[in-house]
Design a protein around this motif. Structure first.
Motif, PDB file in Angstrom:
ATOM      1  N   ALA A   1     -41.921 -17.462 -26.021  1.00 45.85           N
ATOM      2  CA  ALA A   1     -42.923 -16.613 -25.391  1.00 45.85           C
ATOM      3  C   ALA A   1     -42.651 -16.580 -23.897  1.00 45.85           C
ATOM      4  O   ALA A   1     -41.828 -17.327 -23.386  1.00 45.85           O
ATOM      5  N   VAL A   2     -43.359 -15.696 -23.194  1.00 44.79           N
ATOM      6  CA  VAL A   2     -43.184 -15.598 -21.746  1.00 44.79           C
ATOM      7  C   VAL A   2     -44.549 -15.696 -21.085  1.00 44.79           C
ATOM      8  O   VAL A   2     -45.561 -15.311 -21.668  1.00 44.79           O
ATOM      9  N   PRO A   3     -44.602 -16.225 -19.837  1.00 42.29           N
ATOM     10  CA  PRO A   3     -45.891 -16.336 -19.144  1.00 42.29           C
ATOM     11  C   PRO A   3     -46.538 -14.980 -18.962  1.00 42.29           C
ATOM     12  O   PRO A   3     -45.858 -13.974 -18.790  1.00 42.29           O
ATOM     13  N   VAL A   4     -47.856 -14.950 -18.992  1.00 34.42           N
ATOM     14  CA  VAL A   4     -48.591 -13.714 -18.757  1.00 34.42           C
ATOM     15  C   VAL A   4     -48.427 -13.307 -17.302  1.00 34.42           C
ATOM     16  O   VAL A   4     -48.535 -14.111 -16.397  1.00 34.42           O
TER      17      VAL A   4
ATOM     18  N   SER B   1     -47.934  -7.762 -24.058  1.00 30.53           N
ATOM     19  CA  SER B   1     -47.726  -6.973 -22.849  1.00 30.53           C
ATOM     20  C   SER B   1     -46.546  -6.042 -23.091  1.00 30.53           C
ATOM     21  O   SER B   1     -45.587  -6.421 -23.766  1.00 30.53           O
ATOM     22  N   THR B   2     -46.612  -4.843 -22.550  1.00 29.33           N
ATOM     23  CA  THR B   2     -45.520  -3.892 -22.742  1.00 29.33           C
ATOM     24  C   THR B   2     -44.292  -4.243 -21.919  1.00 29.33           C
ATOM     25  O   THR B   2     -43.214  -3.686 -22.127  1.00 29.33           O
ATOM     26  N   THR B   3     -44.413  -5.171 -20.960  1.00 28.87           N
ATOM     27  CA  THR B   3     -43.259  -5.613 -20.176  1.00 28.87           C
ATOM     28  C   THR B   3     -42.695  -6.926 -20.704  1.00 28.87           C
ATOM     29  O   THR B   3     -41.777  -7.481 -20.101  1.00 28.87           O
ATOM     30  N   CYS B   4     -43.233  -7.402 -21.812  1.00 29.76           N
ATOM     31  CA  CYS B   4     -42.772  -8.647 -22.432  1.00 29.76           C
ATOM     32  C   CYS B   4     -41.758  -8.303 -23.518  1.00 29.76           C
ATOM     33  O   CYS B   4     -42.102  -7.673 -24.518  1.00 29.76           O
ATOM     34  N   ILE B   5     -40.506  -8.699 -23.316  1.00 32.42           N
ATOM     35  CA  ILE B   5     -39.445  -8.359 -24.273  1.00 32.42           C
ATOM     36  C   ILE B   5     -39.715  -8.950 -25.659  1.00 32.42           C
ATOM     37  O   ILE B   5     -39.573  -8.251 -26.670  1.00 32.42           O
TER      38      ILE B   5
ATOM     39  N   ALA C   1     -54.389  -5.407 -31.949  1.00 31.27           N
ATOM     40  CA  ALA C   1     -53.515  -5.832 -30.858  1.00 31.27           C
ATOM     41  C   ALA C   1     -54.137  -5.423 -29.532  1.00 31.27           C
ATOM     42  O   ALA C   1     -54.649  -4.315 -29.392  1.00 31.27           O
ATOM     43  N   LEU C   2     -54.089  -6.332 -28.552  1.00 29.79           N
ATOM     44  CA  LEU C   2     -54.679  -6.089 -27.237  1.00 29.79           C
ATOM     45  C   LEU C   2     -53.625  -6.298 -26.157  1.00 29.79           C
ATOM     46  O   LEU C   2     -52.976  -7.345 -26.116  1.00 29.79           O
ATOM     47  N   ASN C   3     -53.459  -5.298 -25.288  1.00 30.93           N
ATOM     48  CA  ASN C   3     -52.553  -5.401 -24.141  1.00 30.93           C
ATOM     49  C   ASN C   3     -53.256  -6.198 -23.042  1.00 30.93           C
ATOM     50  O   ASN C   3     -54.235  -5.744 -22.448  1.00 30.93           O
ATOM     51  N   VAL C   4     -52.761  -7.398 -22.749  1.00 25.78           N
ATOM     52  CA  VAL C   4     -53.449  -8.297 -21.820  1.00 25.78           C
ATOM     53  C   VAL C   4     -53.416  -7.800 -20.385  1.00 25.78           C
ATOM     54  O   VAL C   4     -54.259  -8.197 -19.572  1.00 25.78           O
ATOM     55  N   ASN C   5     -52.444  -6.947 -20.054  1.00 24.20           N
ATOM     56  CA  ASN C   5     -52.361  -6.443 -18.694  1.00 24.20           C
ATOM     57  C   ASN C   5     -53.238  -5.218 -18.480  1.00 24.20           C
ATOM     58  O   ASN C   5     -53.739  -4.996 -17.375  1.00 24.20           O
ATOM     59  N   GLU C   6     -53.423  -4.427 -19.518  1.00 24.97           N
ATOM     60  CA  GLU C   6     -54.305  -3.267 -19.393  1.00 24.97           C
ATOM     61  C   GLU C   6     -55.768  -3.666 -19.523  1.00 24.97           C
ATOM     62  O   GLU C   6     -56.644  -3.040 -18.931  1.00 24.97           O
TER      63      GLU C   6
END
Length: 220
Positions: free
Chosen positions: A56-59, A113-117, A141-146
């Motif tokens: 995973a990657v950090p938010v 997130s849409t920027t999370c590969i 599904a929820l986009n955490v950045n939006e």
């Protein structure tokens, strides 16, 4: 010549100001999401030696916001033409936890997130699982950045993160079989009582793993 130098200097100043604004926004979102308002502590072992962090990657804040939700909702419903009027969307802007817990179905919530590969690499599997299990499993599904205000109610420090509820509306505690075959679960407890608040999976899940987990959570 002087006029051109002044113009270049003005552009540099504008870029610098925009960069500062973006960095401040990124830090604010990250701080909000790293401290869930439910005031949880990470607790290893409170749900049976549950493992922690995964692929995973950090938010972090999106540099630009895409309009992926509408397009993906349309494509994810291709297999549901007969029930289009009743079909619930995959992508949501908020989470009604009470309604989800009382649905009588296992629930899977994907935070992404849409920027999370890693998030985007599992999107095809997520859409396929949603379409094939509609009416059997609640999948959102929820986009955490939006929608950071909705995400910060939950222990989301990396993306993708998945939260599951059982068909009985209880927190899903993975069985030994699931922990052994899937792994990467983390339990969060309330500081004042020590009671488990949520159990999440952190990292990528395949469609097969989603099915194994929701079957374990009571899918019929």
């Amino acid at each position: 010549m002087k006029k051109r130098i002044v113009q270049i200097a003005a552009v540099i100043v504008i870029i610098a100001v925009l960069a500062v604004i973006y960095i401040v926004k990124q830090n604010n979102v990250s701080e909000a999401l790293s401290e869930p308002v439910v005031n949880l502590d990470i607790s290893e072992g409170s749900a049976g030696s549950i493992e922690t962090v995964a692929e995973a990657v950090p938010v972090s804040a999106d540099a630009s916001v895409s309009d992926i939700a509408a397009a993906d909702d349309e494509s994810s419903s291709e297999g549901l033409q007969d029930t289009a009027a009743q079909a619930e969307p995959l992508f949501v802007t908020e989470i009604d936890e009470e309604a989800l817990r009382s649905s009588g179905l296992p629930v899977m919530i994907q935070f992404f997130s849409t920027t999370c590969i890693p998030c985007m690499s599992m999107m095809d599997d997520l859409r396929a699982f949603y379409a094939e299990n509609y009416g059997r499993v609640k999948v959102i599904a929820l986009n955490v950045n939006e929608y950071p205000e909705a995400a910060m109610l939950y222990p989301v420090s990396v993306v993708p993160t998945q939260l599951f509820f059982t068909a009985q509306g209880e927190n899903y505690i993975p069985s030994d079989r699931i922990r052994a075959s899937v792994g990467n679960f983390a339990a969060y407890t309330y500081k004042d009582t020590g009671e488990i608040a949520y159990v999440v999976h952190q990292g990528i899940l395949t469609q097969s793993q989603m099915k194994r987990i929701t079957d374990d959570a009571g899918a019929m």
